[in-house]
Design an enzyme around this catalytic site. Structure first.
Site: not given
Ligand code: ATR
Length: 284
Positions: A26, A71, A75, A140, A251
Protein backbone atom coordinates in the site's frame (compact mmCIF):
# COMPACT_ATOMS: atom_id res chain seq x y z
CA UNK A 1 -1.93 28.96 15.15
CA UNK A 2 -0.25 28.31 11.82
CA UNK A 3 2.71 30.55 11.09
CA UNK A 4 1.78 32.40 7.86
CA UNK A 5 5.48 32.64 7.04
CA UNK A 6 5.92 28.91 7.22
CA UNK A 7 5.94 28.09 3.53
CA UNK A 8 6.61 24.43 4.18
CA UNK A 9 3.24 22.90 3.29
CA UNK A 10 1.91 20.38 5.83
CA UNK A 11 2.28 16.90 4.40
CA UNK A 12 -0.85 14.82 4.90
CA UNK A 13 -0.24 11.57 6.76
CA UNK A 14 -1.66 8.17 5.91
CA UNK A 15 -0.76 4.59 6.81
CA UNK A 16 -1.79 0.97 6.57
CA UNK A 17 -2.57 -0.64 9.92
CA UNK A 18 -2.65 -4.39 10.53
CA UNK A 19 -0.56 -7.38 11.50
CA UNK A 20 1.58 -8.21 9.63
CA UNK A 21 2.15 -5.12 7.47
CA UNK A 22 5.87 -5.36 6.75
CA UNK A 23 5.27 -6.57 3.19
CA UNK A 24 2.25 -4.38 2.47
CA UNK A 25 2.44 -2.76 -0.94
CA UNK A 26 0.00 0.00 0.00
CA UNK A 27 2.72 2.62 0.77
CA UNK A 28 4.24 2.16 -2.66
CA UNK A 29 0.85 2.18 -4.41
CA UNK A 30 -0.35 5.35 -2.67
CA UNK A 31 2.92 7.16 -3.37
CA UNK A 32 2.64 6.27 -7.06
CA UNK A 33 -0.96 7.56 -7.14
CA UNK A 34 0.05 10.77 -5.33
CA UNK A 35 2.83 11.43 -7.85
CA UNK A 36 0.25 11.43 -10.65
CA UNK A 37 -1.30 14.56 -9.10
CA UNK A 38 1.80 16.14 -7.58
CA UNK A 39 0.38 15.52 -4.09
CA UNK A 40 2.95 15.24 -1.28
CA UNK A 41 1.97 12.70 1.35
CA UNK A 42 3.47 10.45 3.97
CA UNK A 43 2.25 6.86 3.90
CA UNK A 44 3.59 4.51 6.56
CA UNK A 45 3.00 1.09 8.06
CA UNK A 46 1.63 0.56 11.58
CA UNK A 47 1.91 -2.94 13.00
CA UNK A 48 -0.30 -3.51 16.03
CA UNK A 49 -0.74 -6.48 18.33
CA UNK A 50 -4.16 -7.86 19.27
CA UNK A 51 -5.99 -5.45 21.57
CA UNK A 52 -3.98 -2.42 20.47
CA UNK A 53 -5.99 -1.28 17.44
CA UNK A 54 -8.06 1.58 18.89
CA UNK A 55 -5.17 3.00 20.86
CA UNK A 56 -2.99 3.01 17.77
CA UNK A 57 -5.72 4.78 15.80
CA UNK A 58 -6.09 7.52 18.46
CA UNK A 59 -2.35 7.92 18.54
CA UNK A 60 -2.26 8.33 14.78
CA UNK A 61 -5.09 10.89 14.69
CA UNK A 62 -3.61 12.85 17.61
CA UNK A 63 -0.48 13.26 15.52
CA UNK A 64 -2.47 14.65 12.60
CA UNK A 65 -3.16 11.44 10.66
CA UNK A 66 -5.71 11.96 7.87
CA UNK A 67 -6.55 8.40 6.88
CA UNK A 68 -5.79 4.72 7.39
CA UNK A 69 -6.10 1.57 5.34
CA UNK A 70 -7.08 -1.28 7.62
CA UNK A 71 -5.97 -4.79 6.86
CA UNK A 72 -6.13 -8.16 8.62
CA UNK A 73 -6.99 -8.80 11.38
CA UNK A 74 -8.56 -5.43 12.26
CA UNK A 75 -11.32 -4.87 9.67
CA UNK A 76 -14.06 -5.87 12.13
CA UNK A 77 -12.65 -3.73 14.93
CA UNK A 78 -12.51 -0.82 12.48
CA UNK A 79 -16.21 -1.41 11.74
CA UNK A 80 -16.95 -1.31 15.47
CA UNK A 81 -15.03 1.94 15.87
CA UNK A 82 -17.14 3.51 13.12
CA UNK A 83 -20.32 2.51 14.96
CA UNK A 84 -19.52 4.74 17.97
CA UNK A 85 -21.56 7.94 18.46
CA UNK A 86 -20.34 10.72 16.18
CA UNK A 87 -18.65 8.34 13.75
CA UNK A 88 -20.18 7.14 10.48
CA UNK A 89 -19.89 4.20 8.10
CA UNK A 90 -20.78 3.80 4.41
CA UNK A 91 -23.63 1.52 3.33
CA UNK A 92 -21.19 -0.78 1.52
CA UNK A 93 -19.02 -1.17 4.63
CA UNK A 94 -22.12 -1.87 6.68
CA UNK A 95 -23.13 -4.62 4.24
CA UNK A 96 -19.63 -6.04 4.21
CA UNK A 97 -19.56 -6.00 8.01
CA UNK A 98 -15.99 -4.75 7.75
CA UNK A 99 -14.09 -1.51 7.19
CA UNK A 100 -10.85 -1.24 5.19
CA UNK A 101 -10.58 2.55 4.89
CA UNK A 102 -10.82 5.21 7.61
CA UNK A 103 -10.99 8.96 7.05
CA UNK A 104 -10.52 11.34 9.99
CA UNK A 105 -12.18 14.72 10.02
CA UNK A 106 -12.60 17.10 12.92
CA UNK A 107 -12.41 14.35 15.54
CA UNK A 108 -14.92 12.10 13.76
CA UNK A 109 -14.18 8.87 11.95
CA UNK A 110 -15.73 7.81 8.63
CA UNK A 111 -15.34 4.19 7.59
CA UNK A 112 -15.73 2.63 4.16
CA UNK A 113 -15.02 -0.69 2.47
CA UNK A 114 -13.46 -0.48 -0.99
CA UNK A 115 -12.59 -4.18 -1.42
CA UNK A 116 -15.71 -5.19 -3.35
CA UNK A 117 -15.58 -2.19 -5.66
CA UNK A 118 -11.90 -3.00 -6.27
CA UNK A 119 -12.71 -6.60 -7.21
CA UNK A 120 -15.51 -5.60 -9.60
CA UNK A 121 -13.42 -2.90 -11.24
CA UNK A 122 -10.50 -5.30 -11.75
CA UNK A 123 -12.69 -7.99 -13.31
CA UNK A 124 -14.75 -5.67 -15.50
CA UNK A 125 -12.35 -2.89 -16.40
CA UNK A 126 -8.86 -4.40 -16.26
CA UNK A 127 -9.69 -7.98 -17.25
CA UNK A 128 -12.58 -7.14 -19.55
CA UNK A 129 -15.24 -9.53 -18.27
CA UNK A 130 -18.71 -8.08 -17.77
CA UNK A 131 -20.38 -9.74 -14.79
CA UNK A 132 -23.95 -8.98 -15.94
CA UNK A 133 -25.77 -12.14 -16.98
CA UNK A 134 -22.98 -14.46 -15.78
CA UNK A 135 -23.22 -17.53 -13.54
CA UNK A 136 -20.94 -16.73 -10.61
CA UNK A 137 -19.47 -19.16 -8.09
CA UNK A 138 -17.89 -17.58 -5.00
CA UNK A 139 -15.73 -19.93 -2.94
CA UNK A 140 -15.52 -19.19 0.79
CA UNK A 141 -17.94 -17.64 3.27
CA UNK A 142 -15.63 -15.72 5.62
CA UNK A 143 -14.88 -12.00 5.83
CA UNK A 144 -13.31 -11.78 2.38
CA UNK A 145 -16.31 -13.37 0.65
CA UNK A 146 -18.83 -11.31 2.63
CA UNK A 147 -16.99 -8.13 1.66
CA UNK A 148 -17.50 -8.62 -2.06
CA UNK A 149 -20.97 -10.18 -2.19
CA UNK A 150 -23.05 -7.03 -2.45
CA UNK A 151 -20.89 -5.25 -5.07
CA UNK A 152 -20.96 -8.48 -7.12
CA UNK A 153 -24.74 -8.79 -6.91
CA UNK A 154 -25.11 -5.15 -7.97
CA UNK A 155 -23.50 -6.09 -11.30
CA UNK A 156 -26.65 -8.06 -12.17
CA UNK A 157 -25.13 -11.53 -12.67
CA UNK A 158 -27.50 -14.31 -13.78
CA UNK A 159 -27.00 -15.92 -10.38
CA UNK A 160 -24.51 -16.20 -7.52
CA UNK A 161 -23.68 -19.40 -5.65
CA UNK A 162 -21.60 -19.18 -2.49
CA UNK A 163 -19.93 -22.53 -1.79
CA UNK A 164 -18.01 -23.14 1.40
CA UNK A 165 -16.28 -25.98 3.23
CA UNK A 166 -18.78 -25.47 6.07
CA UNK A 167 -22.06 -25.43 4.14
CA UNK A 168 -24.02 -23.88 6.98
CA UNK A 169 -21.86 -20.75 6.91
CA UNK A 170 -22.49 -20.30 3.18
CA UNK A 171 -26.23 -20.76 3.69
CA UNK A 172 -26.28 -18.19 6.50
CA UNK A 173 -24.29 -15.71 4.41
CA UNK A 174 -26.58 -16.14 1.39
CA UNK A 175 -29.63 -15.68 3.61
CA UNK A 176 -28.18 -12.45 5.05
CA UNK A 177 -27.95 -10.96 1.59
CA UNK A 178 -31.18 -12.43 0.17
CA UNK A 179 -31.90 -11.57 -3.46
CA UNK A 180 -31.59 -15.08 -4.88
CA UNK A 181 -28.06 -15.78 -3.67
CA UNK A 182 -27.64 -19.48 -2.97
CA UNK A 183 -25.39 -20.91 -0.27
CA UNK A 184 -24.13 -24.50 -0.22
CA UNK A 185 -21.27 -26.88 0.56
CA UNK A 186 -18.29 -27.36 -1.78
CA UNK A 187 -19.55 -30.81 -2.79
CA UNK A 188 -23.00 -29.55 -3.78
CA UNK A 189 -21.83 -27.73 -6.93
CA UNK A 190 -20.59 -30.97 -8.52
CA UNK A 191 -21.54 -31.14 -12.21
CA UNK A 192 -22.62 -27.48 -12.44
CA UNK A 193 -21.30 -24.97 -14.97
CA UNK A 194 -20.12 -21.44 -14.14
CA UNK A 195 -18.80 -18.48 -16.13
CA UNK A 196 -16.87 -16.84 -13.31
CA UNK A 197 -15.36 -18.64 -10.30
CA UNK A 198 -13.98 -16.35 -7.59
CA UNK A 199 -11.78 -17.80 -4.90
CA UNK A 200 -12.32 -15.94 -1.61
CA UNK A 201 -11.38 -18.60 0.96
CA UNK A 202 -8.22 -18.58 3.03
CA UNK A 203 -7.20 -22.04 1.77
CA UNK A 204 -4.66 -20.36 -0.51
CA UNK A 205 -2.75 -19.01 2.47
CA UNK A 206 -1.66 -22.58 3.12
CA UNK A 207 -1.00 -23.11 -0.59
CA UNK A 208 -4.15 -25.19 -1.01
CA UNK A 209 -7.19 -24.88 -3.29
CA UNK A 210 -10.75 -25.61 -2.08
CA UNK A 211 -11.92 -29.13 -2.78
CA UNK A 212 -14.51 -28.64 -5.54
CA UNK A 213 -15.36 -30.59 -8.67
CA UNK A 214 -12.80 -29.64 -11.34
CA UNK A 215 -15.58 -29.61 -13.97
CA UNK A 216 -16.97 -26.43 -12.37
CA UNK A 217 -13.88 -24.65 -13.68
CA UNK A 218 -14.03 -25.92 -17.26
CA UNK A 219 -14.24 -22.95 -19.65
CA UNK A 220 -14.70 -20.52 -16.75
CA UNK A 221 -12.88 -17.35 -15.84
CA UNK A 222 -11.05 -18.12 -12.57
CA UNK A 223 -10.24 -15.25 -10.25
CA UNK A 224 -8.20 -15.55 -7.04
CA UNK A 225 -8.61 -12.74 -4.51
CA UNK A 226 -5.11 -13.60 -3.31
CA UNK A 227 -2.04 -12.78 -5.38
CA UNK A 228 1.35 -14.42 -5.74
CA UNK A 229 4.81 -12.82 -5.92
CA UNK A 230 5.85 -11.64 -9.41
CA UNK A 231 6.52 -14.53 -11.76
CA UNK A 232 4.54 -17.00 -9.62
CA UNK A 233 0.92 -18.12 -9.68
CA UNK A 234 -1.35 -18.89 -6.75
CA UNK A 235 -2.27 -22.46 -5.86
CA UNK A 236 -5.89 -21.81 -6.89
CA UNK A 237 -4.96 -20.42 -10.30
CA UNK A 238 -2.59 -23.30 -11.00
CA UNK A 239 -5.31 -25.77 -10.12
CA UNK A 240 -8.00 -23.85 -12.06
CA UNK A 241 -5.96 -23.72 -15.28
CA UNK A 242 -5.07 -27.39 -14.91
CA UNK A 243 -8.81 -28.08 -14.54
CA UNK A 244 -9.62 -26.38 -17.85
CA UNK A 245 -10.37 -22.78 -16.84
CA UNK A 246 -10.28 -20.57 -19.94
CA UNK A 247 -8.65 -17.59 -18.23
CA UNK A 248 -7.40 -16.60 -14.81
CA UNK A 249 -6.59 -13.46 -12.86
CA UNK A 250 -5.08 -12.91 -9.43
CA UNK A 251 -5.85 -10.33 -6.76
CA UNK A 252 -3.06 -7.86 -7.46
CA UNK A 253 -5.44 -5.85 -9.64
CA UNK A 254 -8.03 -5.90 -6.85
CA UNK A 255 -5.38 -4.61 -4.43
CA UNK A 256 -4.54 -1.67 -6.70
CA UNK A 257 -8.19 -0.91 -7.47
CA UNK A 258 -9.29 -0.96 -3.81
CA UNK A 259 -6.36 1.37 -3.09
CA UNK A 260 -7.55 3.71 -5.88
CA UNK A 261 -11.02 3.82 -4.26
CA UNK A 262 -9.45 4.66 -0.89
CA UNK A 263 -7.30 7.32 -2.56
CA UNK A 264 -10.45 8.85 -4.04
CA UNK A 265 -12.09 8.89 -0.63
CA UNK A 266 -9.19 10.84 0.83
CA UNK A 267 -8.15 13.09 -2.06
CA UNK A 268 -11.25 13.25 -4.28
CA UNK A 269 -9.13 12.32 -7.29
CA UNK A 270 -9.19 9.12 -9.33
CA UNK A 271 -5.72 7.83 -10.10
CA UNK A 272 -4.81 5.96 -13.27
CA UNK A 273 -4.32 2.42 -12.01
CA UNK A 274 -2.84 0.83 -15.17
CA UNK A 275 0.73 2.15 -14.80
CA UNK A 276 0.76 1.30 -11.09
CA UNK A 277 -0.42 -2.26 -11.71
CA UNK A 278 2.14 -2.55 -14.51
CA UNK A 279 4.93 -1.38 -12.21
CA UNK A 280 3.97 -3.87 -9.48
CA UNK A 281 3.74 -6.74 -11.97
CA UNK A 282 7.16 -6.06 -13.38
CA UNK A 283 8.85 -6.05 -9.97
CA UNK A 284 10.83 -9.11 -9.15
P1 ATR B 1 -11.23 -14.27 5.65
O1 ATR B 1 -11.51 -13.03 6.42
O2 ATR B 1 -9.88 -14.29 4.97
O3 ATR B 1 -12.33 -14.62 4.72
P2 ATR B 1 -12.19 -16.15 7.59
O4 ATR B 1 -13.32 -15.23 7.92
O5 ATR B 1 -11.45 -16.86 8.67
O6 ATR B 1 -11.07 -15.41 6.76
O7 ATR B 1 -12.75 -17.23 6.55
C1 ATR B 1 -11.93 -18.19 5.97
C2 ATR B 1 -12.71 -18.88 4.85
O8 ATR B 1 -11.82 -19.77 4.15
C3 ATR B 1 -13.86 -19.73 5.34
O9 ATR B 1 -14.86 -19.72 4.35
C4 ATR B 1 -13.19 -21.13 5.48
O10 ATR B 1 -14.08 -22.21 5.41
P3 ATR B 1 -14.87 -22.69 6.74
O11 ATR B 1 -16.00 -21.73 6.93
O12 ATR B 1 -15.30 -24.07 6.46
O13 ATR B 1 -13.86 -22.62 7.88
C5 ATR B 1 -12.33 -21.11 4.24
N1 ATR B 1 -11.20 -22.05 4.30
C6 ATR B 1 -10.09 -21.98 5.08
N2 ATR B 1 -9.25 -23.01 4.83
C7 ATR B 1 -9.85 -23.76 3.86
C8 ATR B 1 -9.49 -24.95 3.16
N3 ATR B 1 -8.34 -25.59 3.41
N4 ATR B 1 -10.34 -25.42 2.21
C9 ATR B 1 -11.51 -24.78 1.95
N5 ATR B 1 -11.92 -23.66 2.58
C10 ATR B 1 -11.09 -23.14 3.52
Amino acid sequence: MTDPFDFQAQTARFAVIGNPVAHSRSPQIHQMFAQQFGIALEYGRIQVDAGGFEQAVSHFTARGGAGLNVTLPFKLEARQLCGRPGNTVSARAQNAGAVNTLRFEGGAVFGDNTDGAGLVRDIEHNLGMQIAGKRVLLLGAGGAARGVLQPLSQCAPKNITVANRTAQKARALAKDFGGGIRGCGLGEVKGEVFDLVIHGSSAGLQGEAPDIDANCLRGAFAYDMLYAPAGETTAFIQWALASGAARAGDGLGMLVEQAAESFYLWHRRRPDTAPVLGALRSES
